[in-house]
Scaffold this motif. Structure first.
Motif, PDB file in Angstrom:
ATOM      1  N   GLY A   1       0.809  -1.216   0.000  1.00 40.89           N
ATOM      2  CA  GLY A   1       0.000   0.000   0.000  1.00 40.89           C
ATOM      3  C   GLY A   1       0.841   1.264   0.000  1.00 40.89           C
ATOM      4  N   PHE A   2       0.303   2.303  -0.667  1.00 43.71           N
ATOM      5  CA  PHE A   2       1.024   3.564  -0.813  1.00 43.71           C
ATOM      6  C   PHE A   2       0.058   4.723  -0.626  1.00 43.71           C
ATOM      7  N   SER A   3       0.582   5.829  -0.105  1.00 45.51           N
ATOM      8  CA  SER A   3      -0.272   6.980   0.181  1.00 45.51           C
ATOM      9  C   SER A   3      -0.689   7.739  -1.072  1.00 45.51           C
ATOM     10  N   ASP A   4       0.075   7.583  -2.162  1.00 45.27           N
ATOM     11  CA  ASP A   4      -0.329   8.250  -3.407  1.00 45.27           C
ATOM     12  C   ASP A   4       0.028   7.403  -4.627  1.00 45.27           C
ATOM     13  N   LEU A   5      -0.566   7.756  -5.747  1.00 43.10           N
ATOM     14  CA  LEU A   5      -0.367   6.998  -6.986  1.00 43.10           C
ATOM     15  C   LEU A   5       1.067   7.073  -7.499  1.00 43.10           C
ATOM     16  N   HIS A   6       1.727   8.200  -7.274  1.00 41.37           N
ATOM     17  CA  HIS A   6       3.088   8.371  -7.775  1.00 41.37           C
ATOM     18  C   HIS A   6       4.054   7.401  -7.099  1.00 41.37           C
ATOM     19  N   GLU A   7       3.871   7.228  -5.791  1.00 44.24           N
ATOM     20  CA  GLU A   7       4.723   6.302  -5.052  1.00 44.24           C
ATOM     21  C   GLU A   7       4.477   4.868  -5.522  1.00 44.24           C
ATOM     22  N   ARG A   8       3.218   4.542  -5.789  1.00 40.73           N
ATOM     23  CA  ARG A   8       2.906   3.201  -6.287  1.00 40.73           C
ATOM     24  C   ARG A   8       3.535   2.975  -7.660  1.00 40.73           C
ATOM     25  N   GLU A   9       3.484   3.983  -8.531  1.00 41.99           N
ATOM     26  CA  GLU A   9       4.076   3.841  -9.857  1.00 41.99           C
ATOM     27  C   GLU A   9       5.593   3.660  -9.765  1.00 41.99           C
ATOM     28  N   LEU A  10       6.221   4.370  -8.850  1.00 40.48           N
ATOM     29  CA  LEU A  10       7.657   4.216  -8.658  1.00 40.48           C
ATOM     30  C   LEU A  10       7.973   2.807  -8.153  1.00 40.48           C
ATOM     31  N   PHE A  11       7.149   2.287  -7.245  1.00 42.93           N
ATOM     32  CA  PHE A  11       7.301   0.914  -6.751  1.00 42.93           C
ATOM     33  C   PHE A  11       7.199  -0.068  -7.922  1.00 42.93           C
ATOM     34  N   ARG A  12       6.228   0.137  -8.798  1.00 44.60           N
ATOM     35  CA  ARG A  12       6.033  -0.755  -9.947  1.00 44.60           C
ATOM     36  C   ARG A  12       7.229  -0.709 -10.897  1.00 44.60           C
ATOM     37  N   GLU A  13       7.815   0.466 -11.069  1.00 38.54           N
ATOM     38  CA  GLU A  13       9.003   0.559 -11.919  1.00 38.54           C
ATOM     39  C   GLU A  13      10.192  -0.139 -11.264  1.00 38.54           C
ATOM     40  N   LEU A  14      10.317   0.002  -9.959  1.00 36.21           N
ATOM     41  CA  LEU A  14      11.429  -0.630  -9.244  1.00 36.21           C
ATOM     42  C   LEU A  14      11.381  -2.147  -9.356  1.00 36.21           C
ATOM     43  N   ILE A  15      10.183  -2.731  -9.217  1.00 37.53           N
ATOM     44  CA  ILE A  15      10.115  -4.200  -9.239  1.00 37.53           C
ATOM     45  C   ILE A  15      10.307  -4.778 -10.644  1.00 37.53           C
ATOM     46  N   LYS A  16      10.308  -3.930 -11.665  1.00 36.94           N
ATOM     47  CA  LYS A  16      10.609  -4.390 -13.025  1.00 36.94           C
ATOM     48  C   LYS A  16      12.112  -4.562 -13.237  1.00 36.94           C
ATOM     49  N   ILE A  17      12.904  -3.964 -12.349  1.00 39.35           N
ATOM     50  CA  ILE A  17      14.360  -4.014 -12.500  1.00 39.35           C
ATOM     51  C   ILE A  17      14.875  -5.353 -12.004  1.00 39.35           C
ATOM     52  N   ASN A  18      15.718  -5.987 -12.809  1.00 42.65           N
ATOM     53  CA  ASN A  18      16.281  -7.285 -12.473  1.00 42.65           C
ATOM     54  C   ASN A  18      17.025  -7.205 -11.139  1.00 42.65           C
ATOM     55  N   GLY A  19      16.703  -8.109 -10.216  1.00 46.74           N
ATOM     56  CA  GLY A  19      17.362  -8.141  -8.913  1.00 46.74           C
ATOM     57  C   GLY A  19      16.645  -7.352  -7.838  1.00 46.74           C
ATOM     58  N   ILE A  20      15.559  -6.656  -8.210  1.00 51.09           N
ATOM     59  CA  ILE A  20      14.797  -5.892  -7.218  1.00 51.09           C
ATOM     60  C   ILE A  20      13.383  -6.457  -7.151  1.00 51.09           C
ATOM     61  N   GLY A  21      13.096  -7.129  -6.050  1.00 47.33           N
ATOM     62  CA  GLY A  21      11.762  -7.664  -5.813  1.00 47.33           C
ATOM     63  C   GLY A  21      10.959  -6.696  -4.963  1.00 47.33           C
ATOM     64  N   PRO A  22       9.726  -7.078  -4.620  1.00 50.74           N
ATOM     65  CA  PRO A  22       8.868  -6.196  -3.821  1.00 50.74           C
ATOM     66  C   PRO A  22       9.469  -5.791  -2.473  1.00 50.74           C
ATOM     67  N   LYS A  23      10.140  -6.727  -1.797  1.00 50.83           N
ATOM     68  CA  LYS A  23      10.710  -6.406  -0.471  1.00 50.83           C
ATOM     69  C   LYS A  23      11.818  -5.359  -0.595  1.00 50.83           C
ATOM     70  N   VAL A  24      12.670  -5.509  -1.598  1.00 55.94           N
ATOM     71  CA  VAL A  24      13.759  -4.548  -1.787  1.00 55.94           C
ATOM     72  C   VAL A  24      13.192  -3.203  -2.243  1.00 55.94           C
ATOM     73  N   ALA A  25      12.200  -3.228  -3.124  1.00 53.35           N
ATOM     74  CA  ALA A  25      11.562  -1.977  -3.565  1.00 53.35           C
ATOM     75  C   ALA A  25      10.943  -1.254  -2.382  1.00 53.35           C
ATOM     76  N   LEU A  26      10.328  -2.017  -1.478  1.00 54.53           N
ATOM     77  CA  LEU A  26       9.737  -1.439  -0.271  1.00 54.53           C
ATOM     78  C   LEU A  26      10.828  -0.821   0.606  1.00 54.53           C
ATOM     79  N   ALA A  27      11.965  -1.510   0.705  1.00 56.88           N
ATOM     80  CA  ALA A  27      13.088  -0.985   1.493  1.00 56.88           C
ATOM     81  C   ALA A  27      13.614   0.316   0.885  1.00 56.88           C
ATOM     82  N   ILE A  28      13.681   0.376  -0.450  1.00 59.19           N
ATOM     83  CA  ILE A  28      14.161   1.585  -1.123  1.00 59.19           C
ATOM     84  C   ILE A  28      13.228   2.751  -0.816  1.00 59.19           C
ATOM     85  N   LEU A  29      11.917   2.522  -0.955  1.00 54.64           N
ATOM     86  CA  LEU A  29      10.956   3.593  -0.716  1.00 54.64           C
ATOM     87  C   LEU A  29      10.799   3.917   0.763  1.00 54.64           C
ATOM     88  N   SER A  30      11.257   3.018   1.632  1.00 52.81           N
ATOM     89  CA  SER A  30      11.274   3.318   3.062  1.00 52.81           C
ATOM     90  C   SER A  30      12.490   4.163   3.410  1.00 52.81           C
TER      91      SER A  30
END
Length: 195
Positions: A62-91
């Motif tokens: 979950g994200f407070s705004d659409l922009h943060e969610r879109e950035l999360f979606r772009e991050l998880i497309k990158i090889n080697g970055i899964g949802p947990k790592v993307a969450l850590a980056i945005l944290s």
């Protein structure tokens, strides 16, 4: 896919949140940047979500705004970055800080985030660099150039071709940007200002 939740915040134990919607409690993982913006427990909350379906679990982020969610979606497309790592980056940093790291090619700041090594940081910088103009335009609080966006970006690219670094080129063009200015006018004004 579940794209949005609107309900009552029952619990927040970062990164985990529990949101009640019609008597059903949804467990949601959220970055710290979202957790800081949450209301008090018992208050109404709206989260934009991304559902990850795995063989052994369905994970809702979950994200407070659409922009943060879109950035999360772009991050998880990158090889080697899964949802947990993307969450850590945005944290570890908000969207503006992350994009500043990309503009400045600052892998050092990214390596400080748990789960990000040097190679992953360099890959992330390389893959996000191409998507920068789209994100700069949509991030909330970002100052849009006074000039037409296409003229602004073309002028920045032209200055980079002349040897300026991305951040310097943006600062020069932003400083001289005028409504309805053409790319050529922006380049000329920016070069005069740089002298």
């Amino acid at each position: 896919m579940i794209g949005r939740l609107s309900g009552t915040l029952l619990s927040k134990q970062p990164p985990w949140l529990l949101v009640d919607i019609g008597g059903i409690g949804y467990e949601v993982q959220a970055p710290m940047t979202t957790c800081y913006r949450l209301p008090e427990i018992g208050q109404a909350v709206v989260l934009f979500t991304h559902l990850v379906v795995r063989e052994d679990a369905h994970l809702l982020f979950g994200f407070s705004d659409l922009h943060e969610r879109e950035l999360f979606r772009e991050l998880i497309k990158i090889n080697g970055i899964g949802p947990k790592v993307a969450l850590a980056i945005l944290s570890g940093m908000d969207g503006h800080t992350l994009l500043s790291c990309v503009m400045e090619n600052n892998a050092t700041a990214l390596v400080r985030i748990p789960g990000i090594g040097k190679k992953t940081a360099e890959r992330l910088l390389m893959e996000l660099r191409d998507k920068m103009p789209a994100y700069e335009a949509v991030l909330p609080g970002n100052k849009m150039p006074a000039a037409e966006p296409s003229a602004y970006h073309d002028a920045v690219n032209a200055l980079m071709a002349l040897g300026y670094k991305l951040i310097e080129a943006k600062q020069l063009v932003q400083a001289v940007a005028q409504p309805q200015a053409s790319c050529e006018e922006l380049i000329k004004l920016a070069l005069q200002a740089a002298r």
